[in-house]
Design an enzyme around this catalytic site. Structure first.
Site, mmCIF file in Angstrom:
data_model
loop_
_atom_site.group_PDB
_atom_site.id
_atom_site.type_symbol
_atom_site.label_atom_id
_atom_site.label_comp_id
_atom_site.label_asym_id
_atom_site.label_seq_id
_atom_site.Cartn_x
_atom_site.Cartn_y
_atom_site.Cartn_z
ATOM 1 C CB CYS A 2 -0.911 0.010 1.221
ATOM 2 S SG CYS A 2 -1.983 1.466 1.310
ATOM 3 C CD GLU A 114 -1.528 -1.582 -4.125
ATOM 4 O OE1 GLU A 114 -0.626 -1.221 -4.917
ATOM 5 O OE2 GLU A 114 -1.314 -1.882 -2.949
#
Length: 239
Positions: A2, A114
């Site tokens: 992340c 992402e």
């Protein structure tokens, strides 16, 4: 992993949603649609009161810097590299094991970004989020002491955090193989309990998000630049 996420709720709204006993922030953060490493973020944690050690632990929300600085570090810049930790090994790694045993937290997020693609600079960003509500990302926090400052200096102590990651669920794994570890509401109290130190039990309590509980859609590459911010970053785009 992340590398960016979104928090646009106020600290008061998050305090209500996470059943917080005490709001422990010096400055309220502005809504942020492009939270990046080294930025201040809100974290939910449970701690005993130093002035009343027998009064029971309190659930608090406070500001942490994203990028964990271990208490033994000589230099806080190490936190720039420690933004994510694999949940499978965090309890054993020197940088994280002490925090995993006693200093666990939740990092609220509306969703995270992402990137998919093989070519650097041409990867497509996606916004991944729950259909409604706020994600509770599993995290660890540390308190680093700046030895060059006096004890009564409020800036002598740096509170920082790292996000725990796990294998992505099938639907999210098509974008990236790793994702933040999420903690469901029923497990918040156990995860945050500073008196619980059995790392094996804590690790087994965590589980990846149930497939199908997160939505994902492509967004503009504007999010690639940390300086860019605003709600337009999570507007869907057509590929």
């Amino acid at each position: 992993m992340c590398g960016r996420y979104v928090v646009s709720q106020s600290v008061d709204d998050l305090a209500d949603e996470f059943d917080v006993d005490r709001v422990d922030v010096k400055e309220r953060l502005e809504p942020d649609w492009n939270v990046a490493p080294s930025k201040p973020v809100y974290g939910v944690l449970t701690r005993h009161r130093r002035d009343e050690p027998d009064a029971g632990a309190q659930r608090r929300i406070r500001t942490l810097r994203w990028g964990l600085v271990p208490s033994w570090a000589d230099d806080p810049t190490i936190g720039n590299k420690l933004i994510n930790a694999r949940v499978e090994t965090a309890a054993q790694k020197p940088s994280f094991r002490r925090a995993f045993a006693r200093r666990r937290c939740l990092l609220p997020a509306e969703g995270f970004y992402e990137w998919r693609g093989e070519t650097k600079g041409k990867k497509q960003p996606f916004f991944i989020h729950p259909p409604e509500g706020t994600l509770a990302m599993a995290g660890l926090y540390e308190i680093w002491r700046d030895q060059s400052r006096p004890d009564d200096d409020p800036d002598a102590f740096l509170w920082s955090a790292v996000i725990l990651t796990t294998d992505a669920t099938d639907d999210v794994g098509e974008i990236h193989p790793r994702m933040p570890m999420l903690v469901d509401r029923a497990s918040w109290a156990e995860w945050l309990d500073p008196d619980r130190t059995d790392t094996d039990g804590l690790t087994s309590m965590l589980a990846p998000a149930t497939p199908g509980t997160l939505d994902a859609y492509p967004v503009s590459t504007e999010v690639n630049r940390v300086a860019n911010n605003g709600p337009q970053l999570i507007d869907p785009v057509t590929l």
